[in-house]
Scaffold this active site. Structure first.
Site, short mmCIF file in Angstrom:
data_model
loop_
_atom_site.label_atom_id
_atom_site.label_comp_id
_atom_site.label_asym_id
_atom_site.label_seq_id
_atom_site.Cartn_x
_atom_site.Cartn_y
_atom_site.Cartn_z
N GLN A 1 0.84 -1.20 0.00
CA GLN A 1 0.00 0.00 0.00
C GLN A 1 0.88 1.24 0.00
O GLN A 1 1.93 1.26 0.63
CB GLN A 1 -0.90 0.00 1.24
CG GLN A 1 -1.84 -1.20 1.33
CD GLN A 1 -3.08 -1.03 0.46
OE1 GLN A 1 -3.22 -0.06 -0.26
NE2 GLN A 1 -3.96 -2.02 0.50
N CYS B 1 -10.92 -1.60 -2.89
CA CYS B 1 -10.36 -0.34 -3.40
C CYS B 1 -11.24 0.21 -4.52
O CYS B 1 -10.84 1.10 -5.25
CB CYS B 1 -8.92 -0.53 -3.87
SG CYS B 1 -8.72 -1.84 -5.07
N ASP C 1 -9.26 -9.02 -0.03
CA ASP C 1 -8.79 -7.69 -0.46
C ASP C 1 -8.46 -7.76 -1.95
O ASP C 1 -7.30 -7.68 -2.34
CB ASP C 1 -7.55 -7.32 0.38
CG ASP C 1 -7.07 -5.91 0.14
OD1 ASP C 1 -7.70 -5.18 -0.64
OD2 ASP C 1 -6.05 -5.52 0.74
N GLU D 1 -2.49 -15.88 -2.77
CA GLU D 1 -2.12 -14.74 -3.60
C GLU D 1 -1.57 -15.27 -4.93
O GLU D 1 -0.89 -16.27 -4.97
CB GLU D 1 -1.07 -13.92 -2.83
CG GLU D 1 -0.19 -13.01 -3.64
CD GLU D 1 -0.92 -11.84 -4.29
OE1 GLU D 1 -1.75 -11.20 -3.63
OE2 GLU D 1 -0.65 -11.59 -5.48
N TYR E 1 -6.26 -12.85 -1.47
CA TYR E 1 -5.62 -11.74 -2.19
C TYR E 1 -4.66 -11.05 -1.22
O TYR E 1 -4.72 -9.85 -0.98
CB TYR E 1 -6.64 -10.73 -2.72
CG TYR E 1 -7.80 -11.34 -3.48
CD1 TYR E 1 -7.72 -11.51 -4.86
CD2 TYR E 1 -8.98 -11.72 -2.83
CE1 TYR E 1 -8.78 -12.05 -5.58
CE2 TYR E 1 -10.05 -12.27 -3.53
CZ TYR E 1 -9.95 -12.42 -4.89
OH TYR E 1 -11.00 -12.96 -5.59
#
Ligand code: SAH
Length: 480
Positions: A219, A344, A317, A269, A248
């Site tokens: 991030q 997001c 996420d 992931e 994720y």
């Protein structure tokens, strides 16, 4: 915050050409109102939306800074950003949302080029060496990584260049050369050469230490990330007894922070580099109750559902495109008590919430967090939980026959086969082609890929060179 309410945001001189900040000139408090309203319009009907959490100081928050290098008409080196929608470089020396130290380092690098006779890369003629510079700064550790993206591996007097750079900026802790000889708009190539230091930086968030290498996702706003993760962990209400999935998971941040409050954590992931960092992060934090898998999150969920694994809490996420139908389907079948969705993109979040609602999951609360002041992006943490009645219904409805079991019987997943084929023959193959060749080889295929939907529907047939490559993958995985 009060101060920001009246303060008119200053306007960046290159705002129009750069186009990176959609909310230039809009006071910060108004930006927050605008973002909160957008979330409310999309999520109010699902449950309680809390006021957006903004920043006290919304400037210079980006700890990852990218500059593209080019030359002007007179041949002088310039650095900055691509003009919106073009490949023309707009010179920028300082940006109101970027880390100031990173901007200073970029200007220093540009100043050093001439004396080292380093030419910037020209996209039209494909001549020159330096294409981009990427800088990452650990917010709590202060460690700084400089990535020099070059068009060729040959970098004359690189050691002296690094020495000269570190003389001006002794705070730089590592320098990496990344080689990108491709003619694409991707910033980074696949090869990294460490020129100085350990090749990665570390940062601390929520009590855990994370390793960040040139390629991995992290991030970009550390102050707000800490708030975001805290909200996500709090929402899950962990007691130390839960079995948790971090889907994720990137470099494992959320899962690792949750691990000390849970019984067992699994992270999944797709990006190999990120998983490598996640595993190293687990060691670095001496976290033993976490396991990471490098796989498509949807395919992974299919397996978990087929094995009827127990899951109490799922953190998810996903990227801006949101989650997948198969992931959400299996999530409902696995029936965790709580789902914490970190999003997001509120539009895809609302789409996924609608799907989950039909499957018995109700949004309880949502917390929008402003991770990107001046930019038109919104991050939201959402807590969902399961209604009792639906939970029974779904448990009864779930049957293994509903699922494409071929993934588990045949050794390798479709993704693994595709990756193998791409790596060894450079060919891209579809699920359909894989299933066609499976059938030819007498390997059972699930009903999804088995038969054409109707008798007369025409399917493309796998070309011979792809068939050969797929058969080689089957051999490699011991399937034939
Ligand atoms: N939770 C992490 C990363 C979130 S970004 C963090 O907070 O840092 C979204 C991540 O999803 C990226 O790391 C991306 O590589 C990964 N991803 C994208 N598509 C995926 C898929 N189909 N399956 C699994 N991971 C995926």
């Amino acid at each position: 915050m009060e101060k920001n309410k009246t303060k008119k945001a200053s306007v960046c001189p290159v705002a129009k050409k750069c186009g990176g900040c959609e909310f230039q000139g809009m006071p910060y408090a108004e930006q927050l109102r605008h973002k909160e309203k957008r979330v409310r319009i999309l999520l109010d009907s699902f449950g309680k939306v809390h006021p957006i959490i903004g920043m006290k100081d919304p400037y210079h928050y980006r700890n990852k800074v990218h500059a593209v290098f080019d030359r002007d008409r007179r041949g002088n080196a310039i650095s900055g950003v691509y003009q919106k929608g073009t490949h023309k470089v707009v010179p920028v020396d300082s940006c109101m949302i970027e880390d100031q130290k990173a901007d200073e380092i970029i200007v220093t690098i540009r100043g050093l080029l001439k004396s080292f006779k380093i030419k910037t890369y020209d996209e039209d003629t494909q001549y020159g060496l330096l294409r981009h510079v990427l800088i990452r700064r650990g917010f709590s550790t202060g460690e700084i990584m400089v990535v020099l993206v070059t068009a060729s591996p040959i970098f004359p007097s690189k050691n002296n260049f690094v020495k000269a750079l570190r003389k001006v900026h002794p705070e730089i802790t590592t320098v990496v050369q990344n080689i990108n000889d491709r003619g694409t708009s991707m910033v980074l190539g696949t090869r990294d050469v460490v020129l100085y230091g350990k090749g990665f930086i570390e940062d601390k968030l929520c009590g855990c230490t994370f390793r960040i290498s040139a390629q991995s996702f992290y991030q970009v706003n550390p102050v707000q990330t800490e708030i975001l993760y805290q909200k996500a962990i709090e929402a899950a209400g962990l007691t130390g007894k839960e079995t948790v999935l971090d889907a994720y998971c990137g470099i494992g941040t959320i899962g690792l922070i949750a691990a000390s409050k849970a019984k067992q954590v699994t992270g999944v992931e797709l990006n190999k580099e990120a998983v490598r960092d996640a595993i190293k992060n687990a060691k670095r934090n001496q976290t033993k109750n976490i396991t990471f898998y490098c796989e498509d999150a949807g395919e992974f969920m299919l397996k978990m559902a087929a094995e009827d694994q127990q899951l109490d809490v799922v953190f998810m996420d996903p990227p801006r495109s949101g989650s997948s139908e198969v992931f959400l389907d299996c999530l409902a079948k696995l029936a965790p008590k709580k789902v914490v969705y970190v999003s997001c993109n509120p539009e895809t979040l609302a789409r996924d919430l609608r799907i989950l609602k039909k499957k018995g999951y109700q949004m309880q609360e949502a917390w929008p967090v402003d991770m990107f002041p001046f930019c038109d992006h919104i991050e939201t943490v959402v807590l969902l939980s399961k209604g009792e009645v639906d939970s029974k219904k779904i448990r009864v409805e779930f049957s293994l026959e509903d699922m494409d079991m071929s993934e588990f019987q045949d050794g390798a997943t479709y993704t693994q086969i595709k990756d193998y084929v791409l790596e060894h023959s450079g060919l891209k193959v579809s699920n359909l082609y894989i299933s066609q060749i499976k059938r030819k080889c007498g390997i059972g295929v699930g009903k999804n890929y088995n038969l054409p939907k109707s008798e007369d529907s025409r399917q493309p047939q796998c070309p011979p060179e792809k068939e050969k490559a797929i058969r080689e993958a089957f051999k490699y995985f011991g399937m034939i």
